[in-house]
Design a protein around this motif. Structure first.
Motif, mmCIF file in Angstrom:
data_model
loop_
_atom_site.group_PDB
_atom_site.id
_atom_site.type_symbol
_atom_site.label_atom_id
_atom_site.label_comp_id
_atom_site.label_asym_id
_atom_site.label_seq_id
_atom_site.Cartn_x
_atom_site.Cartn_y
_atom_site.Cartn_z
ATOM 1 N N SER A 114 0.863 -1.194 0.000
ATOM 2 C CA SER A 114 0.000 0.000 0.000
ATOM 3 C C SER A 114 0.894 1.238 0.000
ATOM 4 O O SER A 114 2.102 1.151 0.274
ATOM 5 C CB SER A 114 -0.912 0.033 1.235
ATOM 6 O OG SER A 114 -0.148 0.316 2.395
ATOM 7 N N GLY A 115 0.266 2.370 -0.273
ATOM 8 C CA GLY A 115 0.994 3.636 -0.175
ATOM 9 C C GLY A 115 1.399 3.884 1.272
ATOM 10 O O GLY A 115 2.472 4.422 1.540
ATOM 11 N N TYR A 116 0.535 3.470 2.180
ATOM 12 C CA TYR A 116 0.833 3.666 3.603
ATOM 13 C C TYR A 116 2.137 2.958 3.972
ATOM 14 O O TYR A 116 3.054 3.556 4.554
ATOM 15 C CB TYR A 116 -0.327 3.132 4.461
ATOM 16 C CG TYR A 116 -0.196 3.560 5.896
ATOM 17 C CD1 TYR A 116 -0.940 4.626 6.392
ATOM 18 C CD2 TYR A 116 0.713 2.939 6.755
ATOM 19 C CE1 TYR A 116 -0.794 5.049 7.706
ATOM 20 C CE2 TYR A 116 0.868 3.357 8.047
ATOM 21 C CZ TYR A 116 0.116 4.407 8.530
ATOM 22 O OH TYR A 116 0.272 4.828 9.822
ATOM 23 N N ASN A 119 5.326 4.565 2.436
ATOM 24 C CA ASN A 119 5.835 5.718 3.189
ATOM 25 C C ASN A 119 6.453 5.284 4.503
ATOM 26 O O ASN A 119 7.572 5.673 4.844
ATOM 27 C CB ASN A 119 4.691 6.704 3.484
ATOM 28 C CG ASN A 119 4.543 7.749 2.393
ATOM 29 O OD1 ASN A 119 5.480 8.018 1.645
ATOM 30 N ND2 ASN A 119 3.369 8.340 2.309
ATOM 31 N N HIS A 142 0.926 13.408 5.529
ATOM 32 C CA HIS A 142 0.023 12.293 5.844
ATOM 33 C C HIS A 142 0.531 11.450 7.027
ATOM 34 O O HIS A 142 1.730 11.380 7.293
ATOM 35 C CB HIS A 142 -0.090 11.418 4.588
ATOM 36 C CG HIS A 142 -1.104 10.336 4.670
ATOM 37 N ND1 HIS A 142 -0.786 9.015 4.898
ATOM 38 C CD2 HIS A 142 -2.451 10.379 4.545
ATOM 39 C CE1 HIS A 142 -1.892 8.276 4.893
ATOM 40 N NE2 HIS A 142 -2.918 9.095 4.681
ATOM 41 N N SER A 144 1.011 8.365 7.315
ATOM 42 C CA SER A 144 2.016 7.351 6.975
ATOM 43 C C SER A 144 3.419 7.953 6.931
ATOM 44 O O SER A 144 4.415 7.286 7.250
ATOM 45 C CB SER A 144 1.685 6.714 5.624
ATOM 46 O OG SER A 144 1.527 7.704 4.623
ATOM 47 N N GLU A 185 4.325 16.498 0.383
ATOM 48 C CA GLU A 185 3.424 15.906 -0.609
ATOM 49 C C GLU A 185 3.354 16.869 -1.785
ATOM 50 O O GLU A 185 3.653 18.058 -1.630
ATOM 51 C CB GLU A 185 2.030 15.713 -0.001
ATOM 52 C CG GLU A 185 2.030 14.745 1.177
ATOM 53 C CD GLU A 185 0.660 14.625 1.858
ATOM 54 O OE1 GLU A 185 -0.368 14.911 1.219
ATOM 55 O OE2 GLU A 185 0.640 14.235 3.030
ATOM 56 N N ASP A 214 5.806 12.803 -1.791
ATOM 57 C CA ASP A 214 4.645 11.915 -1.865
ATOM 58 C C ASP A 214 3.708 12.462 -2.949
ATOM 59 O O ASP A 214 3.135 13.538 -2.795
ATOM 60 C CB ASP A 214 3.975 11.902 -0.479
ATOM 61 C CG ASP A 214 2.646 11.133 -0.426
ATOM 62 O OD1 ASP A 214 1.886 11.201 -1.405
ATOM 63 O OD2 ASP A 214 2.358 10.523 0.609
ATOM 64 N N VAL A 216 1.025 10.794 -4.064
ATOM 65 C CA VAL A 216 -0.115 9.865 -4.022
ATOM 66 C C VAL A 216 -1.370 10.421 -4.712
ATOM 67 O O VAL A 216 -2.059 9.704 -5.439
ATOM 68 C CB VAL A 216 -0.394 9.486 -2.542
ATOM 69 C CG1 VAL A 216 -1.832 9.017 -2.335
ATOM 70 C CG2 VAL A 216 0.574 8.398 -2.090
ATOM 71 N N HIS A 217 -1.667 11.696 -4.479
ATOM 72 C CA HIS A 217 -2.874 12.281 -5.090
ATOM 73 C C HIS A 217 -2.566 12.975 -6.414
ATOM 74 O O HIS A 217 -3.334 13.823 -6.865
ATOM 75 C CB HIS A 217 -3.568 13.220 -4.104
ATOM 76 C CG HIS A 217 -4.105 12.482 -2.924
ATOM 77 N ND1 HIS A 217 -5.325 11.824 -2.932
ATOM 78 C CD2 HIS A 217 -3.545 12.221 -1.707
ATOM 79 C CE1 HIS A 217 -5.507 11.223 -1.764
ATOM 80 N NE2 HIS A 217 -4.448 11.444 -1.007
ATOM 81 N N MET A 243 7.343 9.179 -4.395
ATOM 82 C CA MET A 243 6.553 8.082 -3.829
ATOM 83 C C MET A 243 5.147 8.176 -4.406
ATOM 84 O O MET A 243 4.628 9.276 -4.634
ATOM 85 C CB MET A 243 6.558 8.253 -2.300
ATOM 86 C CG MET A 243 5.727 7.257 -1.536
ATOM 87 S SD MET A 243 4.051 7.870 -1.392
ATOM 88 C CE MET A 243 3.192 6.392 -0.886
ATOM 89 N N THR A 245 1.080 5.913 -5.124
ATOM 90 C CA THR A 245 0.182 4.794 -4.821
ATOM 91 C C THR A 245 -0.382 4.243 -6.125
ATOM 92 O O THR A 245 -0.452 4.955 -7.140
ATOM 93 C CB THR A 245 -0.988 5.231 -3.920
ATOM 94 O OG1 THR A 245 -1.780 4.088 -3.585
ATOM 95 C CG2 THR A 245 -1.905 6.242 -4.594
ATOM 96 N N ALA A 247 -3.405 2.912 -5.794
ATOM 97 C CA ALA A 247 -4.779 2.736 -5.316
ATOM 98 C C ALA A 247 -5.695 3.911 -5.630
ATOM 99 O O ALA A 247 -6.893 3.831 -5.380
ATOM 100 C CB ALA A 247 -4.762 2.500 -3.812
ATOM 101 N N LYS A 248 -5.169 4.993 -6.182
ATOM 102 C CA LYS A 248 -6.033 6.152 -6.416
ATOM 103 C C LYS A 248 -6.130 6.382 -7.928
ATOM 104 O O LYS A 248 -6.941 5.745 -8.582
ATOM 105 C CB LYS A 248 -5.525 7.335 -5.597
ATOM 106 C CG LYS A 248 -5.447 6.921 -4.106
ATOM 107 C CD LYS A 248 -5.180 8.020 -3.153
ATOM 108 C CE LYS A 248 -4.720 7.555 -1.783
ATOM 109 N NZ LYS A 248 -5.644 6.745 -1.019
ATOM 110 N N GLY A 254 -1.785 -0.857 -3.783
ATOM 111 C CA GLY A 254 -0.328 -0.977 -3.696
ATOM 112 C C GLY A 254 0.313 0.394 -3.669
ATOM 113 O O GLY A 254 -0.333 1.395 -3.991
HETATM 114 N N1 PLP Z 1 0.011 9.447 1.255
HETATM 115 C C1 PLP Z 1 -1.039 10.263 1.209
HETATM 116 C C2 PLP Z 1 -0.806 11.722 1.027
HETATM 117 C C3 PLP Z 1 -2.347 9.761 1.311
HETATM 118 O O1 PLP Z 1 -3.397 10.586 1.265
HETATM 119 C C4 PLP Z 1 -2.519 8.367 1.449
HETATM 120 C C5 PLP Z 1 -3.872 7.772 1.536
HETATM 121 O O2 PLP Z 1 -4.876 8.369 1.356
HETATM 122 C C6 PLP Z 1 -1.394 7.556 1.500
HETATM 123 C C7 PLP Z 1 -0.142 8.115 1.406
HETATM 124 C C8 PLP Z 1 -1.535 6.073 1.632
HETATM 125 O O3 PLP Z 1 -1.833 5.531 0.384
HETATM 126 P P1 PLP Z 1 -2.662 4.156 0.254
HETATM 127 O O4 PLP Z 1 -4.108 4.508 0.336
HETATM 128 O O5 PLP Z 1 -2.236 3.592 -1.044
HETATM 129 O O6 PLP Z 1 -2.220 3.311 1.413
#
Ligand code: PLP
Length: 409
Positions: A114-116, A119, A142, A144, A185, A214, A216-217, A243, A245, A247-248, A254
Motif C-alpha cells: 500500500s501507499g501507507y 511511506n 500524511h 504514513s 506531498e 509523496d 499519491v494524489h 513516492m 500509490t 490505489a487512487k 499498492g
Molecule cells: N500518502 C497520502 C498523502 C495519502 O493521502 C494516502 C492515503 O490516502 C497515502 C499516502 C496512503 O496511500 P494508500 O491509500 O495507497 O495506502
C-alpha cells in the motif's frame, strides 16, 4: 459497488458526452459490469452518485485493467504465496517496478502492498540513515509519513504548510554539515493544495538536502503520461525519491517509491514493511501495470478530471460555498463543525442519492471539518451541475456559513 458510472449507464446517451470523454465512457458502457448500490433504507434499489472516491480516473473499472487482472488470475491464481524475498516474487512485480521507474525517470522502483506501507517503510529507513539526519517535514504531511519519520528516530522539524520561508528558516538554523532530508506531498490529500515544488527543490539544492515527495494524489492525474506534479513542472529529476500509490489514480492497490538504485536497494533490504509481509498478488501487479501503461498513453481521463474540477470550482464560487483550494481536483468544502458536517453528508445521501463523506477529527483538526469532494473523470457536466445544486440547497438549509460570511468575520 460504489460508482457514479452506474448513473451514466442507465440515463445518458453517448451523444450527450463531449469529445475525448465519450470514448472511454463508451468503453465502460460496453463492459457493462457496474452494479448499483442500494441506497435507501426502505430497501428500494436506487443509484448512488459517489463524490468521494479516490479512484479519480475510473481506472478501477477500465476494461483493459480488468482484463489484465483476469488474465493474471487465470495464469497465477489469486495470491502471491509469500514475501518478495521468499516465494512471493513474480514477473509482474518486476515489470511493474521497471515501468514505474521509467514513468518517473528514476533508476529503480520498489513496490509495497500500500501507499501507507511504502511511506512508513521507506521513510523509516531513509530518514534514519545516516543516524544524525535532520528531517524537515510539512505540517500537513500524511499519517504514513509521520509514522515513518517517527520510526526512523530522526530529529524532526515541522515547517508550516507550504511555507517555504519557514522551511528556509529551519534549514538555515540547522548545522551546515548535518545531513538533511525534506519530505512533502505534491497534492495534499485533505486541503487539495499543491506544494511549491520548485521552491522546495531550490532550497534542497542550496542546503544539500535529500528530498522525498509523496505524489499519491497526483500520479496518474497530472503531468506528462501521469507522472505527477513534479513531472508536470519539469522538475522530477530534482527530487531524490518520488513516492506514489497504485490505489487512487491507477485504480488498484499498492504503493511504491522510485529513486536512485542505491537508495531503493537500502529500502528493499531494511524496510520492515517490505521484507516482512506477503507481496501483492501477481494479478494486482498485472492490473496496475496495465493501468500505468494505459494512462501513459491516454490523456482523456486527465482532461476530463481537470475539466470537472474546474467546473465544480466555478459553480461553488457562484454559489458562495467556501472551499479550501482551487489548486487541484480535491475540492474541500469548508463546514467547520462536526455535527453539521455529518448532517450535510447525510442529507446529500438521503435527498439526492449523493455520497460524500464528512471528514472530521482526527483526519482534520476539530473545527476544520470538511466535505472532501472528489469529482472524477467519469462524472459529466450534468452530474457536476446536479451535485453543486444539491450542495447549495443543503448549505442554505443547514445555514452553513458562506464564503462571503467567512470572509467578513
Ligand atoms: N500518502 C497520502 C498523502 C495519502 O493521502 C494516502 C492515503 O490516502 C497515502 C499516502 C496512503 O496511500 P494508500 O491509500 O495507497 O495506502
Amino acid at each position: 459497488m460504489n460508482h457514479h458510472l452506474a448513473s451514466y449507464l442507465s440515463g445518458q446517451t453517448a451523444d450527450d458526452l463531449a469529445g475525448s470523454k465519450r470514448e472511454f465512457l463508451e468503453i465502460g458502457r460496453k463492459s457493462g459490469n457496474y452494479p448499483m448500490a442500494s441506497a435507501r433504507r426502505d430497501g428500494v434499489d436506487s443509484e448512488v452518485s459517489v463524490w468521494c472516491s479516490n479512484d479519480y480516473l475510473g481506472m478501477g473499472q477500465n476494461p483493459q485493467v480488468i482484463a489484465a487482472m483476469q488474465a493474471a488470475v487465470d495464469t497465477h491464481g489469486v495470491g502471491s504465496g509469500g514475501s518478495r524475498n521468499i516465494g512471493g516474487n513474480n514477473h509482474h512485480h518486476v515489470l511493474l517496478e521497471k515501468e514505474l521507474a521509467d514513468l518517473h525517470g528514476k533508476e529503480a522502483a520498489l513496490l509495497f502492498t500500500s501507499g501507507y506501507t511504502a511511506n512508513e517503510g521507506s521513510l523509516t529507513v531513509l530518514a534514519g540513515m545516516p543516524k544524525d539526519t535532520l528531517v524537515f517535514s510539512d505540517a500537513k504531511n500524511h499519517a504514513s509519513i509521520i509514522d515513518g519519520l517517527r520510526h526512523s528516530g530522526a530529529k524532526k522539524f515541522i515547517f508550516r504548510h507550504n511555507d517555504v520561508a519557514h522551511l528556509e528558516e529551519l534549514l538555515a538554523a540547522a548545522p551546515a554539515d548535518a545531513p538533511k532530508f525534506i519530505v512533502a506531498e505534491s497534492v495534499y490529500s485533505m486541503s487539495g493544495t499543491v506544494a511549491p515544488l520548485a521552491q522546495i527543490a531550490g532550497l534542497a539544492d542550496e542546503y544539500g538536502a535529500t528530498t522525498f515527495i509523496d505524489e499519491v494524489h497526483a500520479v496518474g492525474m497530472y503531468g506528462p503520461q501521469g507522472a505527477g506534479i513534479a513531472a508536470q513542472e519539469g522538475i522530477a529529476d530534482r527530487f531524490t525519491v518520488i513516492m506514489g500509490t497504485l490505489a487512487k489514480g491507477f485504480g488498484t492497490i499498492g504503493g511504491y517509491i522510485a529513486g536512485p538504485a542505491a537508495l531503493v536497494d537500502a529500502v528493499r533490504t531494511y524496510a520492515r514493511s517490505f521484507v516482512f509481509t506477503t507481496s501483492l498478488p501477481p494479478s494486482v501487479a498485472a492490473a496496475a501495470l496495465a493501468s500505468v501503461q494505459y494512462l501513459r498513453s491516454s490523456d482523456a481521463e486527465r482532461k476530463a478530471l481537470a475539466e470537472n474540477a474546474r467546473y465544480l470550482h466555478s459553480l461553488l464560487i457562484s454559489a458562495d460555498i467556501p472551499f479550501l483550494s482551487t489548486d487541484s481536483h480535491i475540492v474541500s468544502a469548508f463546514v467547520g463543525d462536526d455535527d453539521t458536517c455529518k448532517r450535510a453528508s447525510q442529507l446529500l445521501f438521503e435527498r439526492h442519492g449523493i455520497y460524500v463523506q464528512s471528514i472530521n477529527a482526527p483526519s482534520v483538526p476539530t473545527g476544520e471539518e470538511i466535505l472532501r469532494i472528489a469529482p472524477s473523470a467519469v462524472h459529466d457536466q450534468t452530474d457536476v451541475e446536479n451535485f453543486a445544486h444539491a450542495l447549495h440547497g443543503i448549505w442554505k438549509e443547514l445555514n452553513i456559513p458562506t464564503a462571503s460570511a467567512r470572509d467578513a468575520r
